[in-house]
Design a protein around this motif. Structure first.
Motif, PDB file in Angstrom:
ATOM      1  N   GLU A 115       0.815  -1.219   0.000  1.00  0.00           N
ATOM      2  CA  GLU A 115       0.000   0.000   0.000  1.00  0.00           C
ATOM      3  C   GLU A 115       0.851   1.273   0.000  1.00  0.00           C
ATOM      4  O   GLU A 115       0.557   2.228  -0.723  1.00  0.00           O
ATOM      5  N   GLU A 116       1.921   1.286   0.783  1.00  0.00           N
ATOM      6  CA  GLU A 116       2.775   2.478   0.867  1.00  0.00           C
ATOM      7  C   GLU A 116       3.444   2.765  -0.486  1.00  0.00           C
ATOM      8  O   GLU A 116       3.454   3.904  -0.959  1.00  0.00           O
ATOM      9  N   ARG A 119       0.888   4.088  -3.005  1.00  0.00           N
ATOM     10  CA  ARG A 119       0.588   5.517  -2.808  1.00  0.00           C
ATOM     11  C   ARG A 119       1.653   6.396  -3.468  1.00  0.00           C
ATOM     12  O   ARG A 119       1.337   7.400  -4.095  1.00  0.00           O
ATOM     13  N   ARG A 120       2.926   6.028  -3.289  1.00  0.00           N
ATOM     14  CA  ARG A 120       4.006   6.806  -3.905  1.00  0.00           C
ATOM     15  C   ARG A 120       3.921   6.742  -5.432  1.00  0.00           C
ATOM     16  O   ARG A 120       4.120   7.747  -6.117  1.00  0.00           O
ATOM     17  N   VAL A 122       1.220   6.284  -7.218  1.00  0.00           N
ATOM     18  CA  VAL A 122       0.067   7.098  -7.625  1.00  0.00           C
ATOM     19  C   VAL A 122       0.467   8.565  -7.693  1.00  0.00           C
ATOM     20  O   VAL A 122       0.119   9.276  -8.643  1.00  0.00           O
ATOM     21  N   GLU A 123       1.212   9.051  -6.699  1.00  0.00           N
ATOM     22  CA  GLU A 123       1.689  10.443  -6.713  1.00  0.00           C
ATOM     23  C   GLU A 123       2.595  10.701  -7.917  1.00  0.00           C
ATOM     24  O   GLU A 123       2.489  11.747  -8.570  1.00  0.00           O
ATOM     25  N   ASP A 144      -8.590   9.511  -5.369  1.00  0.00           N
ATOM     26  CA  ASP A 144      -9.001   8.415  -4.494  1.00  0.00           C
ATOM     27  C   ASP A 144      -8.525   7.149  -5.191  1.00  0.00           C
ATOM     28  O   ASP A 144      -9.099   6.744  -6.202  1.00  0.00           O
ATOM     29  N   ALA A 145      -7.424   6.573  -4.707  1.00  0.00           N
ATOM     30  CA  ALA A 145      -6.829   5.403  -5.368  1.00  0.00           C
ATOM     31  C   ALA A 145      -6.761   4.239  -4.388  1.00  0.00           C
ATOM     32  O   ALA A 145      -6.367   4.421  -3.237  1.00  0.00           O
ATOM     33  N   GLU A 146      -7.146   3.069  -4.847  1.00  0.00           N
ATOM     34  CA  GLU A 146      -7.123   1.866  -4.010  1.00  0.00           C
ATOM     35  C   GLU A 146      -6.642   0.671  -4.794  1.00  0.00           C
ATOM     36  O   GLU A 146      -6.909   0.563  -5.997  1.00  0.00           O
TER      37      GLU A 146
END
Length: 149
Positions: A115-116, A119-120, A122-123, A144-146
Protein backbone atom coordinates in the motif's frame (compact mmCIF):
# COMPACT_ATOMS: atom_id res chain seq x y z
CA UNK A 1 8.92 11.09 -25.70
CA UNK A 2 8.59 12.94 -29.00
CA UNK A 3 6.53 16.06 -29.44
CA UNK A 4 2.85 15.12 -29.76
CA UNK A 5 0.22 17.11 -31.61
CA UNK A 6 -3.44 16.14 -31.91
CA UNK A 7 -6.40 18.09 -33.18
CA UNK A 8 -10.15 18.22 -33.14
CA UNK A 9 -12.72 20.17 -35.10
CA UNK A 10 -15.98 21.75 -33.93
CA UNK A 11 -18.85 22.89 -36.11
CA UNK A 12 -21.31 25.15 -34.21
CA UNK A 13 -24.57 26.42 -35.65
CA UNK A 14 -26.88 28.96 -34.05
CA UNK A 15 -26.79 31.07 -30.93
CA UNK A 16 -25.67 29.90 -27.50
CA UNK A 17 -29.11 29.12 -26.09
CA UNK A 18 -30.58 27.20 -29.00
CA UNK A 19 -27.56 26.32 -31.08
CA UNK A 20 -25.73 23.04 -31.22
CA UNK A 21 -22.54 21.62 -32.56
CA UNK A 22 -20.51 18.56 -33.35
CA UNK A 23 -17.00 17.63 -32.25
CA UNK A 24 -14.77 15.38 -34.36
CA UNK A 25 -11.31 14.04 -33.65
CA UNK A 26 -8.62 14.55 -36.24
CA UNK A 27 -7.74 10.85 -36.23
CA UNK A 28 -11.30 9.83 -37.03
CA UNK A 29 -11.55 7.88 -33.76
CA UNK A 30 -14.66 9.90 -32.97
CA UNK A 31 -16.76 11.89 -35.37
CA UNK A 32 -19.69 14.25 -35.11
CA UNK A 33 -20.22 13.91 -31.36
CA UNK A 34 -23.19 16.19 -30.75
CA UNK A 35 -23.19 18.81 -28.02
CA UNK A 36 -25.12 21.90 -26.99
CA UNK A 37 -25.01 24.44 -24.23
CA UNK A 38 -28.35 23.18 -22.93
CA UNK A 39 -26.87 19.70 -22.45
CA UNK A 40 -23.62 21.18 -21.12
CA UNK A 41 -25.33 23.00 -18.25
CA UNK A 42 -28.39 20.77 -17.81
CA UNK A 43 -28.89 17.54 -15.93
CA UNK A 44 -29.89 15.40 -18.92
CA UNK A 45 -27.50 14.43 -21.65
CA UNK A 46 -29.87 13.52 -24.48
CA UNK A 47 -27.10 11.26 -25.82
CA UNK A 48 -24.86 14.27 -26.38
CA UNK A 49 -21.46 15.09 -24.92
CA UNK A 50 -19.82 18.24 -23.55
CA UNK A 51 -16.33 19.73 -23.44
CA UNK A 52 -16.22 18.84 -19.73
CA UNK A 53 -17.02 15.19 -20.44
CA UNK A 54 -14.27 15.10 -23.05
CA UNK A 55 -11.85 16.66 -20.54
CA UNK A 56 -12.84 13.99 -18.00
CA UNK A 57 -12.16 11.27 -20.58
CA UNK A 58 -8.82 12.82 -21.50
CA UNK A 59 -7.72 13.13 -17.87
CA UNK A 60 -8.80 9.54 -17.09
CA UNK A 61 -6.95 8.18 -20.13
CA UNK A 62 -3.83 10.21 -19.38
CA UNK A 63 -3.73 9.18 -15.72
CA UNK A 64 -4.33 5.50 -16.51
CA UNK A 65 -1.40 5.35 -18.92
CA UNK A 66 0.80 7.30 -16.51
CA UNK A 67 -0.11 4.96 -13.64
CA UNK A 68 0.49 1.87 -15.82
CA UNK A 69 3.93 3.22 -16.72
CA UNK A 70 4.87 4.06 -13.13
CA UNK A 71 3.68 0.67 -11.83
CA UNK A 72 5.68 -1.08 -14.55
CA UNK A 73 8.79 0.95 -13.64
CA UNK A 74 8.23 -0.03 -10.01
CA UNK A 75 8.39 -3.70 -11.04
CA UNK A 76 4.66 -4.34 -10.59
CA UNK A 77 2.87 -3.95 -13.91
CA UNK A 78 -0.88 -3.68 -13.44
CA UNK A 79 -3.24 -6.49 -14.31
CA UNK A 80 -6.14 -4.03 -14.56
CA UNK A 81 -6.78 -0.31 -13.96
CA UNK A 82 -10.21 1.29 -13.68
CA UNK A 83 -10.00 5.11 -13.71
CA UNK A 84 -13.00 7.42 -13.52
CA UNK A 85 -12.82 11.22 -13.57
CA UNK A 86 -15.53 13.68 -12.57
CA UNK A 87 -14.93 17.24 -13.81
CA UNK A 88 -16.49 19.99 -11.67
CA UNK A 89 -17.29 23.36 -13.19
CA UNK A 90 -18.66 26.03 -10.87
CA UNK A 91 -19.24 29.74 -10.76
CA UNK A 92 -16.26 31.56 -9.26
CA UNK A 93 -17.14 35.06 -7.99
CA UNK A 94 -15.80 37.69 -10.35
CA UNK A 95 -14.47 35.11 -12.81
CA UNK A 96 -17.51 33.33 -14.23
CA UNK A 97 -17.77 29.57 -14.66
CA UNK A 98 -14.48 27.73 -14.35
CA UNK A 99 -13.24 24.18 -13.99
CA UNK A 100 -12.57 24.04 -10.25
CA UNK A 101 -11.76 20.37 -9.72
CA UNK A 102 -11.00 17.08 -11.37
CA UNK A 103 -12.00 14.24 -9.05
CA UNK A 104 -10.05 11.14 -10.02
CA UNK A 105 -10.96 7.65 -8.80
CA UNK A 106 -8.57 4.78 -9.58
CA UNK A 107 -8.91 1.11 -8.75
CA UNK A 108 -5.90 -1.06 -9.51
CA UNK A 109 -5.40 -4.80 -9.59
CA UNK A 110 -1.64 -5.16 -9.12
CA UNK A 111 0.46 -8.01 -7.75
CA UNK A 112 3.65 -7.49 -5.79
CA UNK A 113 3.18 -3.98 -4.40
CA UNK A 114 2.35 -2.84 -0.89
CA UNK A 115 0.00 0.00 0.00
CA UNK A 116 2.78 2.48 0.87
CA UNK A 117 4.63 1.93 -2.42
CA UNK A 118 1.34 2.08 -4.32
CA UNK A 119 0.59 5.52 -2.81
CA UNK A 120 4.01 6.81 -3.90
CA UNK A 121 3.50 5.42 -7.41
CA UNK A 122 0.07 7.10 -7.63
CA UNK A 123 1.69 10.44 -6.71
CA UNK A 124 4.37 9.90 -9.36
CA UNK A 125 1.69 9.04 -11.93
CA UNK A 126 -0.19 12.23 -11.07
CA UNK A 127 2.99 14.30 -11.45
CA UNK A 128 3.73 12.58 -14.77
CA UNK A 129 0.25 13.02 -16.25
CA UNK A 130 0.22 16.16 -18.45
CA UNK A 131 -3.52 16.61 -17.92
CA UNK A 132 -3.09 16.60 -14.12
CA UNK A 133 -0.35 19.21 -14.50
CA UNK A 134 -2.53 21.32 -16.81
CA UNK A 135 -5.58 21.17 -14.54
CA UNK A 136 -3.54 21.90 -11.39
CA UNK A 137 -2.43 25.20 -12.95
CA UNK A 138 -5.89 26.61 -12.19
CA UNK A 139 -7.92 23.99 -10.33
CA UNK A 140 -7.68 21.13 -7.87
CA UNK A 141 -7.02 17.48 -8.67
CA UNK A 142 -8.20 15.07 -5.98
CA UNK A 143 -7.32 11.38 -6.14
CA UNK A 144 -9.00 8.41 -4.49
CA UNK A 145 -6.83 5.40 -5.37
CA UNK A 146 -7.12 1.87 -4.01
CA UNK A 147 -5.61 -1.51 -4.64
CA UNK A 148 -8.13 -4.26 -5.44
CA UNK A 149 -7.79 -7.91 -4.56
Amino acid sequence: MPRIERNANVIWEGNLARGSGTISGGTGAFKDLEYSNAVRIGKGNEGKTSPEELLAAAHAGCFATSLAGELTRAGSPPERLNVTVNIVMDEVPGQGHLIVESQLRARARVDGIDEERFRRVVEEADEGCPFSVLIKASAKVSIDAELED
